[in-house]
Design an enzyme around this catalytic site. Structure first.
Site, PDB file in Angstrom:
ATOM      1  CG  ASP A  83      -0.234  -0.163   2.546  1.00  0.00           C
ATOM      2  OD1 ASP A  83       0.784  -0.885   2.599  1.00  0.00           O
ATOM      3  OD2 ASP A  83      -0.670   0.431   3.553  1.00  0.00           O
ATOM      4  CD  GLU A 141       3.397  -0.923   7.666  1.00  0.00           C
ATOM      5  OE1 GLU A 141       3.549  -0.914   8.907  1.00  0.00           O
ATOM      6  OE2 GLU A 141       3.521   0.106   6.976  1.00  0.00           O
ATOM      7  CD  GLU A 142       2.614   3.203   5.510  1.00  0.00           C
ATOM      8  OE1 GLU A 142       2.477   3.659   6.654  1.00  0.00           O
ATOM      9  OE2 GLU A 142       3.699   3.157   4.915  1.00  0.00           O
ATOM     10  CG  HIS A 368       5.781   7.917   6.244  1.00  0.00           C
ATOM     11  ND1 HIS A 368       4.761   7.647   7.134  1.00  0.00           N
ATOM     12  CD2 HIS A 368       6.204   6.719   5.817  1.00  0.00           C
ATOM     13  CE1 HIS A 368       4.590   6.334   7.231  1.00  0.00           C
ATOM     14  NE2 HIS A 368       5.468   5.758   6.444  1.00  0.00           N
TER      15      HIS A 368
HETATM   16 NI    NI Z   1       6.640   1.084   5.256  1.00  0.00          NI
END
Ligand code: NI
Length: 402
Positions: A83, A141-142, A368
């Site tokens: 993702d 995962e996020e 990020h």
């Molecule tokens: Ni990651």
């Protein structure tokens, strides 16, 4: 006579351009957590092209199986997350995100492309090793609750059950060519805290007629810090941060309520539960003692991630054999959280960091961030290394070839 290591290196080199092309395709078409439909279709297409059998698990998740031809009942699993994040990419390239507001800013495009490369290598070599490799392409995962727990509940680790699970994460603080590994507790658990302090709003000049939730909230923020500094052995890392505090009054207006959001992270599951209770008790008690009230909701996130010691030692040997001893770094535990932790709570697991930094190429942006990218040379290592770890873990490492 060529060793398995040499063969893996050779195939990894041959397919490097394909892995880069896959990564760029995924990078240009990022999808948010639990919505990885095109990504999942892309992975399935690639697996089908390689004639690797697979099954859908947990909506967009996929588990594929590569069966070595030599006799062995060993099973290991390799995991990649798929993702992307709700970030607008500011990099300009031929493969800049085409999905505005969504970006692979955590490198999951690289993880997925790399695992497809690993699949290709293992598939080409399957006549030469024994045992089963499960390839886990995981969604979300996020975003809580994360895709790992759903895949585990739906049986991704069953039938056959692996004895070890491996994962990797790109790391822009580690130079390309190097690998970071942390033995033992490697990443923190993560919980989300939602606190609402209720008081009674009114004129800022008449505090005696009101119940000031701003003052109560201020006391709570300070008081809760003593939970992490005075209730657990200081050798167990613990942190509490409130990043959002909304007291929506004005210069002369005391609001009715204050909303706060924060994160609590640690490396001990028992302490984690005890801390939740202590924080709630202190906050609620403090608000009541000051005439207000407090709703304190904790959304449990991922557990802490453990790289089991013996497996981490064995993995480190593989890393050193593949990239050279001088290129393997011991790294400190990291207070970030990762849902790979769920696998590590039930099966011996190892999660290592793939260096993707290159100062010469200007590739230094943090995970990020809207300018995050990777040195794609790392994909050459990422795909081959995982294949090597897999066959070594399946105990085929000493096998030699003519
Ligand atoms: Ni990651």
């Amino acid at each position: 006579m060529r060793t398995l290591l040499e063969l893996i290196r050779e195939i990894a080199t041959n397919i490097h351009a394909h892995v880069i092309a896959d990564r760029r395709h995924l990078h240009a078409h990022p999808e948010l957590s639990f919505n990885e439909f095109e990504t999942s279709a892309f992975v399935k297409k690639r697996l089908a092209e390689m004639c690797i059998p697979y099954q859908a698990v947990h909506n967009t998740g996929i588990v594929a199986i590569i069966q070595g031809a030599l006799k062995s009942d060993r099973v290991i699993a390799l995991r990649a997350d798929m993702d992307a994040l709700p970030i607008t990419e500011t990099n300009v390239s031929a493969f800049t995100s085409l999905n505005h507001g969504v970006m692979h800013a955590c490198g999951h495009d690289a993880h997925t492309a790399s695992l497809l490369g690993t699949a290709k290598i293992l598939n080409e070599l399957k006549a030469d090793f024994g045992g089963t490799v499960k390839l886990i392409f995981q969604p979300a995962e996020e975003k809580l609750p994360g895709g790992a727990i759903g895949m585990i509940k739906e049986g991704v680790l069953d039938d056959p059950r692996p004895t070890a699970v491996f994962g990797q994460h790109v790391m822009p603080t580690i130079p390309c060519g190097k690998i970071g590994i942390c033995k033992g507790k490697a990443m923190a658990s993560m919980d989300e805290l939602f606190v609402t302090v209720h008081g009674k709003g009114g004129h800022g000049a008449e505090p005696h007629k009101n119940i000031d939730p701003v003052l109560i909230a201020s006391h709570i923020i300070v008081a809760l810090q003593q939970v992490v500094s005075r209730n657990i052995d200081p050798i167990v890392p613990s942190l509490l941060s409130f990043g959002r505090v909304i007291a929506d009054g004005a210069i002369n207006i005391i609001p009715d309520k204050v909303c706060m959001e924060g994160t609590f992270r640690t490396f001990d599951e028992e302490w984690r539960i005890a801390a939740h209770e202590k924080m709630q008790r202190i906050a609620i008690g403090m608000a009541e003692s000051m005439g207000g009230s407090c709703d304190f909701t904790i959304v449990k996130g991922y557990p802490h991630l453990i790289n089991r010691e013996t497996l981490a030692d064995r993995t480190r040997i593989c890393l050193e054999e593949y990239v050279g001893k001088e290129n393997v770094m011991e790294v400190d535990p990291w207070m970030a959280a990762e849902d790979f932790a769920y696998y590590s709570q039930v099966i011996d697991s190892c999660f290592y960091l793939l260096g993707t930094r290159c100062e010469k190429k200007g590739i230094t942006a943090s995970l990020h961030s809207s300018t995050f990218t990777i040195d794609e040379d790392a994909l050459l290592i990422g795909s081959g290394l995982m294949a090597y770890i897999a066959v070594r873990q399946l105990d085929n490492g000493q096998h030699a070839f003519d």
